[in-house]
Structures are given as structure tokens and as C-alpha cells.
Motif scaffolding. Sequence first.
Motif, PDB file in Angstrom:
ATOM      1  N   ASP A  94       0.829  -1.207   0.000  1.00  0.00           N
ATOM      2  CA  ASP A  94       0.000   0.000   0.000  1.00  0.00           C
ATOM      3  C   ASP A  94       0.860   1.254   0.000  1.00  0.00           C
ATOM      4  O   ASP A  94       0.536   2.252  -0.668  1.00  0.00           O
ATOM      5  CB  ASP A  94      -0.911   0.004   1.224  1.00  0.00           C
ATOM      6  CG  ASP A  94      -2.058  -0.985   1.110  1.00  0.00           C
ATOM      7  OD1 ASP A  94      -2.252  -1.557   0.005  1.00  0.00           O
ATOM      8  OD2 ASP A  94      -2.764  -1.201   2.117  1.00  0.00           O
ATOM      9  N   LEU A  95       1.943   1.230   0.753  1.00  0.00           N
ATOM     10  CA  LEU A  95       2.817   2.393   0.825  1.00  0.00           C
ATOM     11  C   LEU A  95       3.487   2.664  -0.520  1.00  0.00           C
ATOM     12  O   LEU A  95       3.627   3.819  -0.929  1.00  0.00           O
ATOM     13  CB  LEU A  95       3.881   2.182   1.908  1.00  0.00           C
ATOM     14  CG  LEU A  95       4.802   3.382   2.183  1.00  0.00           C
ATOM     15  CD1 LEU A  95       3.991   4.587   2.641  1.00  0.00           C
ATOM     16  CD2 LEU A  95       5.855   3.020   3.220  1.00  0.00           C
ATOM     17  N   VAL A  96       3.878   1.615  -1.222  1.00  0.00           N
ATOM     18  CA  VAL A  96       4.471   1.770  -2.548  1.00  0.00           C
ATOM     19  C   VAL A  96       3.464   2.404  -3.507  1.00  0.00           C
ATOM     20  O   VAL A  96       3.790   3.326  -4.261  1.00  0.00           O
ATOM     21  CB  VAL A  96       4.973   0.418  -3.089  1.00  0.00           C
ATOM     22  CG1 VAL A  96       5.312   0.512  -4.574  1.00  0.00           C
ATOM     23  CG2 VAL A  96       6.186  -0.055  -2.299  1.00  0.00           C
ATOM     24  N   LEU A  97       2.226   1.934  -3.467  1.00  0.00           N
ATOM     25  CA  LEU A  97       1.188   2.501  -4.310  1.00  0.00           C
ATOM     26  C   LEU A  97       0.970   3.979  -4.010  1.00  0.00           C
ATOM     27  O   LEU A  97       0.912   4.818  -4.911  1.00  0.00           O
ATOM     28  CB  LEU A  97      -0.125   1.743  -4.108  1.00  0.00           C
ATOM     29  CG  LEU A  97      -0.347   0.468  -4.912  1.00  0.00           C
ATOM     30  CD1 LEU A  97      -1.643  -0.196  -4.470  1.00  0.00           C
ATOM     31  CD2 LEU A  97      -0.395   0.777  -6.413  1.00  0.00           C
ATOM     32  N   ALA A  98       0.818   4.294  -2.729  1.00  0.00           N
ATOM     33  CA  ALA A  98       0.535   5.670  -2.339  1.00  0.00           C
ATOM     34  C   ALA A  98       1.696   6.601  -2.656  1.00  0.00           C
ATOM     35  O   ALA A  98       1.498   7.733  -3.100  1.00  0.00           O
ATOM     36  CB  ALA A  98       0.197   5.727  -0.846  1.00  0.00           C
ATOM     37  N   THR A  99       2.917   6.136  -2.435  1.00  0.00           N
ATOM     38  CA  THR A  99       4.088   6.973  -2.681  1.00  0.00           C
ATOM     39  C   THR A  99       4.272   7.248  -4.167  1.00  0.00           C
ATOM     40  O   THR A  99       4.517   8.388  -4.577  1.00  0.00           O
ATOM     41  CB  THR A  99       5.357   6.314  -2.109  1.00  0.00           C
ATOM     42  OG1 THR A  99       5.190   6.092  -0.709  1.00  0.00           O
ATOM     43  CG2 THR A  99       6.568   7.208  -2.330  1.00  0.00           C
ATOM     44  N   THR A 100       4.154   6.207  -4.972  1.00  0.00           N
ATOM     45  CA  THR A 100       4.326   6.417  -6.410  1.00  0.00           C
ATOM     46  C   THR A 100       3.194   7.284  -6.970  1.00  0.00           C
ATOM     47  O   THR A 100       3.423   8.109  -7.859  1.00  0.00           O
ATOM     48  CB  THR A 100       4.401   5.079  -7.167  1.00  0.00           C
ATOM     49  OG1 THR A 100       3.271   4.271  -6.849  1.00  0.00           O
ATOM     50  CG2 THR A 100       5.669   4.331  -6.799  1.00  0.00           C
ATOM     51  N   ALA A 101       1.979   7.121  -6.451  1.00  0.00           N
ATOM     52  CA  ALA A 101       0.871   7.978  -6.881  1.00  0.00           C
ATOM     53  C   ALA A 101       1.142   9.431  -6.523  1.00  0.00           C
ATOM     54  O   ALA A 101       0.886  10.346  -7.324  1.00  0.00           O
ATOM     55  CB  ALA A 101      -0.435   7.508  -6.239  1.00  0.00           C
ATOM     56  N   ALA A 102       1.672   9.667  -5.313  1.00  0.00           N
ATOM     57  CA  ALA A 102       1.986  11.032  -4.900  1.00  0.00           C
ATOM     58  C   ALA A 102       3.049  11.649  -5.806  1.00  0.00           C
ATOM     59  O   ALA A 102       2.994  12.835  -6.133  1.00  0.00           O
ATOM     60  CB  ALA A 102       2.462  11.036  -3.448  1.00  0.00           C
ATOM     61  N   ARG A 103       4.020  10.843  -6.221  1.00  0.00           N
ATOM     62  CA  ARG A 103       5.062  11.341  -7.126  1.00  0.00           C
ATOM     63  C   ARG A 103       4.473  11.705  -8.491  1.00  0.00           C
ATOM     64  O   ARG A 103       4.866  12.703  -9.106  1.00  0.00           O
ATOM     65  CB  ARG A 103       6.159  10.288  -7.268  1.00  0.00           C
ATOM     66  CG  ARG A 103       6.979  10.105  -5.994  1.00  0.00           C
ATOM     67  CD  ARG A 103       7.891   8.886  -6.074  1.00  0.00           C
ATOM     68  NE  ARG A 103       8.715   8.778  -4.867  1.00  0.00           N
ATOM     69  CZ  ARG A 103       9.535   7.755  -4.607  1.00  0.00           C
ATOM     70  NH1 ARG A 103       9.635   6.751  -5.470  1.00  0.00           N
ATOM     71  NH2 ARG A 103      10.245   7.740  -3.495  1.00  0.00           N
ATOM     72  N   ILE A 104       3.525  10.900  -8.972  1.00  0.00           N
ATOM     73  CA  ILE A 104       2.870  11.199 -10.241  1.00  0.00           C
ATOM     74  C   ILE A 104       2.060  12.494 -10.132  1.00  0.00           C
ATOM     75  O   ILE A 104       2.111  13.361 -11.017  1.00  0.00           O
ATOM     76  CB  ILE A 104       1.945  10.047 -10.666  1.00  0.00           C
ATOM     77  CG1 ILE A 104       2.753   8.802 -10.982  1.00  0.00           C
ATOM     78  CG2 ILE A 104       1.109  10.443 -11.881  1.00  0.00           C
ATOM     79  CD1 ILE A 104       1.894   7.568 -11.186  1.00  0.00           C
ATOM     80  N   ILE A 105       1.289  12.609  -9.068  1.00  0.00           N
ATOM     81  CA  ILE A 105       0.459  13.801  -8.862  1.00  0.00           C
ATOM     82  C   ILE A 105       1.313  15.054  -8.810  1.00  0.00           C
ATOM     83  O   ILE A 105       0.987  16.089  -9.400  1.00  0.00           O
ATOM     84  CB  ILE A 105      -0.393  13.647  -7.586  1.00  0.00           C
ATOM     85  CG1 ILE A 105      -1.455  12.558  -7.793  1.00  0.00           C
ATOM     86  CG2 ILE A 105      -1.045  14.968  -7.197  1.00  0.00           C
ATOM     87  CD1 ILE A 105      -2.195  12.163  -6.532  1.00  0.00           C
ATOM     88  N   GLN A 106       2.441  14.968  -8.116  1.00  0.00           N
ATOM     89  CA  GLN A 106       3.339  16.109  -8.028  1.00  0.00           C
ATOM     90  C   GLN A 106       3.916  16.448  -9.404  1.00  0.00           C
ATOM     91  O   GLN A 106       4.022  17.616  -9.785  1.00  0.00           O
ATOM     92  CB  GLN A 106       4.462  15.818  -7.037  1.00  0.00           C
ATOM     93  CG  GLN A 106       5.350  17.024  -6.728  1.00  0.00           C
ATOM     94  CD  GLN A 106       6.370  16.707  -5.649  1.00  0.00           C
ATOM     95  OE1 GLN A 106       6.892  15.592  -5.592  1.00  0.00           O
ATOM     96  NE2 GLN A 106       6.660  17.665  -4.791  1.00  0.00           N
TER      97      GLN A 106
END
Length: 228
Positions: A94-106
Motif C-alpha cells: 500500500d505504501l508503494v502505491l501511495a508513494t508512487t501515486a503522490a510522485r505522479i500527482i506532483q
Amino acid sequence: MASNTHAQARFAQCALFLTTVAVPLTGWTVHAVALHRRLAAAGRDPLTGALRRESWEPQVQRFINRYGDNALVLVRDIDHFKRFNDDYGHAVGDLVLATTAARIIQWAGSRGVVGRLGGDGGDEFIIAAWVGPGRRTVRLDQLNQALHEPVPTGDGHTVPVAVSVGAASADVIGTRDRSRLMRAADAAMYAGKHTGTVIQANIEHADAPSINGRRAGRLGTHTVARAA
């Protein structure tokens, strides 16, 4: 209405970025629960902050219509995602998903649209970003570098991440139809699977009858839809 939507989007971006960067793994569940209702109310996936299908589908098409040749549509997934859950546990997955999503959003910025494909458990994302033709290679290299950064687990350790990304643009594919651009980006992503590079789609990708053994149309109006 527009200002409210923008505010919700900025909240989701900030919330996910702060959560994934600043919160140790042991506190992830508590913070995820706290954010759940507010993200859901904004039409976003509670885990990643990305838009849900009912929200991203119309927004991606409006984005393409508005920005035309400056609209870049991307499809991205995490290579061998299942191993994070198997080797490290679902909390790390879950943390990998959330972190990579945050990087994409940024990376996509305030004008960008980021949605999660496949609902809960899905590790694929759709992105629409404002990127002029002359800056595509540079911007895609920046995204690729960010997405390959190891993910910190908050306990002094990191886990390596590899992603595959395909990108399609209206001027190259010759259409502003969301489904066709997504199909081209999806085919390009699988053409470059496990290579560590972002593949920019051409017209052949848009006309691909199948994608890595999957029948074309998977990325159409419905998640499970298939072309006849």
C-alpha cells in the motif's frame, strides 16, 4: 464550482504527499483512515489520492479537448507489484502505491489529471498532463527518474521500485479521443515493459489488436470492457 474542485484536488495532493513522505510505516493505517472520508468525498481513491473512474474519465477527455497537442496521456503500472505484498506485506504494498501515486500527482502539477485504473488493488494509473511537444522527452525523463526512486518504509529501510510507462499525444496518434489515446499509451507501456524507459506511442500502438495478450479495449469506458 471550479474553485471548489481545484481546492479538493490540491487538498488530495498535499494530503497524500505529506502522508507518504512524513508518516512512518507503523502510522500509515491511522493516517489513511483519517483521510479516507475526505478523499472519497472529493471523488478520489482513499489510498492513493488518485481520481476514481467516474471522476477521471470525463476529466481526462476535457483535458485533451482543452490542451490538444499539449495534452500528454500516460498509462503507468508498477512492475512485479505482487512481490511487494508477498515479500514485504500488504502494508508496504500500500505504501508503494501511495508513494508512487503522490510522485505522479506532483509531476503532473495542478493542471494534471491522475486516475487509478481497476479500483482497489490496481497498480495501474492514467495520467493527463500539460507537456508541449518540445519538452516531452525531458519531462518524461523527469517522471521516469522520480518513479524509480526507492520508496522509504519509515523504519530506515527502502524498497526498490521499477515502473513501466507509455505516453500518447493527439498530434502523433491523430486523434483527441480519450479511449484511443489510452489504448496507444497502454500498448506503448507494454512494448517497453521492464526496460526502465518511457515509450512514446506511435500510430502503430494505437492500432494494436492486442496488448500483451489482453484484448484491446480494456482501457475503454469500463474497466473490464473488451472489444468485440
